[in-house]
Design a protein around this motif. Sequence first.
Motif, PDB file in Angstrom:
ATOM      1  N   HIS A 115       0.773  -1.205  -0.024  1.00 42.97           N
ATOM      2  CA  HIS A 115      -0.010  -0.109  -0.006  1.00 42.97           C
ATOM      3  C   HIS A 115       0.915   1.330   0.030  1.00 42.97           C
ATOM      4  CE1 HIS A 115       0.150  -1.634   4.288  1.00 42.97           C
ATOM      5  NE2 HIS A 115       0.739  -0.488   4.269  1.00 42.97           N
TER       6      HIS A 115
ATOM      7  N   GLN B  97      -7.359  -1.749  -8.057  1.00 45.79           N
ATOM      8  CA  GLN B  97      -7.226  -3.002  -6.780  1.00 45.79           C
ATOM      9  C   GLN B  97      -6.619  -4.406  -7.561  1.00 45.79           C
ATOM     10  OE1 GLN B  97     -10.274  -3.775  -4.329  1.00 45.79           O
ATOM     11  NE2 GLN B  97     -11.424  -2.118  -5.133  1.00 45.79           N
TER      12      GLN B  97
ATOM     13  N   PHE C 146      -3.387  -4.799  -5.078  1.00 53.27           N
ATOM     14  CA  PHE C 146      -4.100  -5.272  -3.734  1.00 53.27           C
ATOM     15  C   PHE C 146      -4.331  -6.624  -3.808  1.00 53.27           C
ATOM     16  CE2 PHE C 146      -4.751  -0.660  -3.480  1.00 53.27           C
ATOM     17  CZ  PHE C 146      -3.527  -0.151  -2.780  1.00 53.27           C
TER      18      PHE C 146
ATOM     19  N   PHE D 100     -10.788  -3.272  -0.750  1.00 52.00           N
ATOM     20  CA  PHE D 100     -10.089  -1.986  -0.204  1.00 52.00           C
ATOM     21  C   PHE D 100     -11.011  -0.634  -0.771  1.00 52.00           C
ATOM     22  CE2 PHE D 100      -6.123  -4.656  -0.304  1.00 52.00           C
ATOM     23  CZ  PHE D 100      -6.022  -5.072   1.378  1.00 52.00           C
TER      24      PHE D 100
ATOM     25  N   SER E  58      -3.914   6.477   0.438  1.00 51.45           N
ATOM     26  CA  SER E  58      -4.861   5.141   0.496  1.00 51.45           C
ATOM     27  C   SER E  58      -4.787   4.589   1.530  1.00 51.45           C
ATOM     28  CB  SER E  58      -4.739   4.276  -0.618  1.00 51.45           C
ATOM     29  OG  SER E  58      -3.275   3.935  -0.771  1.00 51.45           O
ATOM     30  N   LEU E  59      -3.776   4.806   2.470  1.00 48.75           N
ATOM     31  CA  LEU E  59      -3.490   3.887   3.670  1.00 48.75           C
ATOM     32  C   LEU E  59      -4.762   3.815   4.481  1.00 48.75           C
ATOM     33  CD1 LEU E  59      -0.703   2.738   5.444  1.00 48.75           C
ATOM     34  CD2 LEU E  59      -1.715   4.549   6.667  1.00 48.75           C
TER      35      LEU E  59
ATOM     36  N   LEU F 239      -7.352   1.412   3.448  1.00 48.06           N
ATOM     37  CA  LEU F 239      -6.740   0.056   3.426  1.00 48.06           C
ATOM     38  C   LEU F 239      -6.707  -0.577   4.585  1.00 48.06           C
ATOM     39  CD1 LEU F 239      -3.661   0.357   0.832  1.00 48.06           C
ATOM     40  CD2 LEU F 239      -6.093  -0.023   0.351  1.00 48.06           C
TER      41      LEU F 239
ATOM     42  N   SER G  15       2.023   8.849   4.086  1.00 50.10           N
ATOM     43  CA  SER G  15       1.505   7.331   4.561  1.00 50.10           C
ATOM     44  C   SER G  15       2.400   6.638   5.414  1.00 50.10           C
ATOM     45  CB  SER G  15       1.498   6.653   3.199  1.00 50.10           C
ATOM     46  OG  SER G  15       1.085   5.372   3.497  1.00 50.10           O
TER      47      SER G  15
END
Length: 677
Positions: free
Chosen positions: A383, A418, A421, A429, A445-446, A449, A500
């Motif tokens: 991520h 995704q 991921f 997510f 995005s953390l 996620l 992040s």
Amino acid sequence: MAKSLELIKHRGPDEKGTYFSSCGRCGKLHFYNSCMESELTIAMHPALGHIRLSIIGLDDGQQPLSNHDQSIHTVVNGELYGYKDIKADLESKGHVFKTATDSEIVLCLYEEYGISFLNHLRGEYAICIWDSKRKRFFLARDRFGIKPLYYTQIKGTLFAASEIKAFLPFGWESEWDVDSILQGGVLFDMRTAFKGVSCLSPGHYLMATPTGNVQIEQYWSASYPNKTIKETRSADEMIQGVRGRLVDAIEQRLVADVPVGIYLSGGIDSSCIAGIVKHLKEKSNIQTKTKAFALAFVDDDDFNEGHIARRTAEFCNADFQVLQVTESDLLDNFEDSVWHVEQFHFNLNSVGKFMLSKMVRDQGFKVVLTGEGSDEHFGGYVHFQADYLLEPDLSAPDGIQLLTEKEREKKLDMFSQQKEFKKHSKTDFADDGNDSHRKMLNNISLPSLLGSSFSLSSQYYSKMAVEQYGSPNPALTIAKSMNGVNRARAATDWHPLHTSLDTALHSFFSNYLLCPLGDRVEMAHSIEARTPFLDHILCEYINGLPPSIKIHPNKGGPLIEKWILKEAVKPYVTQEIYERTKAPFFAPPTKEPNPKFMDLLSKFLTRKNIDRLGWIRYDKVSEAITTYLKTNDLRTYQDLLIITSYIILSIRFNVAPYKPSRFVSSFNGAVDSCSTQ
């Protein structure tokens, strides 16, 4: 006090000690203190208790420690590195030491520098000081939260401890903090599952005075460079900078009066520690072999890194021992491990570490080196790659071949769809439509996620709980865990990768990776884990490096995670480890419903137990069990583990059933009324 210390004696089975103020009144536990307070003033009648795991100064390191005139008293949990140099400096200033322990430097540093003494500490620690002259009670936690420190009030008395269960003998009556549970406070901020019990934030101190003032202040925070300022150092210079500081961090953590082992996996973090230890021993002409310990999951070859760890141990000339466990073994230890970590398990990783620590202790070891903290500084998880790609790296030095804008956007699109991921997780997510957390943290995005991956699915919460505290939004909790000053820097100055990394350090890292996957399962069996990658001198250097030195562009293939670490430790690891990509530590997912897991559910997920919680829907739990038997769904398995954990905590802590607050209900009604006028 004695009963409290007994509850956590696993943290220090070698010795115990207490200090009571002259009035003889008590109100504390394990290694911190209390203040007796009324409505208007705080009457300071402190008591300190300590249980010792003897590692340095084996013969004279008993605590609590007191200064020469008995006016300052302290208890220290953890290890302080470079203490011999600090002692020598303080002795030159006239201070006299009575012991050979590292902990005593806290007293003299406090006398010399006041509360600024924290700036002189290097290591992992939780500290309590009672200053009888100033009538000041002081708590502090290390920069990253390696050592736990909880605090609460019981009948007007302030208590602090390494574990929550230590509060029980003092009359603490546990209640659920349902707001914290729903919104993810247990994993993502400094709340716990219990109402009124909080963690002291990493890098913070708490100070209480007789006037009734309780003050919590930050004394350290990670910082990152401006994303628009070009790096002038060469890549080779930065590689050498990381190498030298990492070797020093490991060397400092080998100082002990007992043997030091290593937790070894198939990854580069623990492998390079083992390799550097070998290098340091050869340099000092030390002939003894290092003991390396590994955990192997025998049910699934895809998750079994034991064979890789064995090859690394051979390369490092280490004496290797592996603990092989099955899913049934992990389930047998599930209940006890929940009691020790005092929060929920969403998988069996912590249980495996719990079992490994017992094996290490049975082998006669008290201290191990571990690799925690590397991923959160060098960008080791997938991520972090998504957030690296959000913006170009304008700070990259000459000689680093960056992606073109078209290439960067193409790779970023793979993450947004995704594709990347889904290689690593079955979890969805996607955001739920509420993107306020993204706006707070420059679109990283953390939060979404982590929030969706490790939280209980929302359908299990009772309607009453959701009406009172709102729909679960753990991503927003993660975003709010970063302080306002750093959020402002993230918006304008920091590259999204650094935002992040910092967000991870302030949320999931300290509350999960260092707690139920760190100190709590290690100290459950009297094992002290030392973390070279969390040496703050090393970390401050790493934080100042540009993003593309950590996650390296690769035009011909996937991004290279932890690039500068790989280059820095290349002389100390095998080619296999150098070339291997990141494989997160996971206990393998079950391939079919395990009878022992079903027995665990039958034992704990009864209607009576669910109703006792008060905030979980039994009908949804019953449906989930049926679904799991048919589908072996991984997310359902995770949800059932979480709920089972809470049932165990409910029983072990005798938690009062949740009842909605009439005040909050009335307040919500008033807000609704105002909003319609």
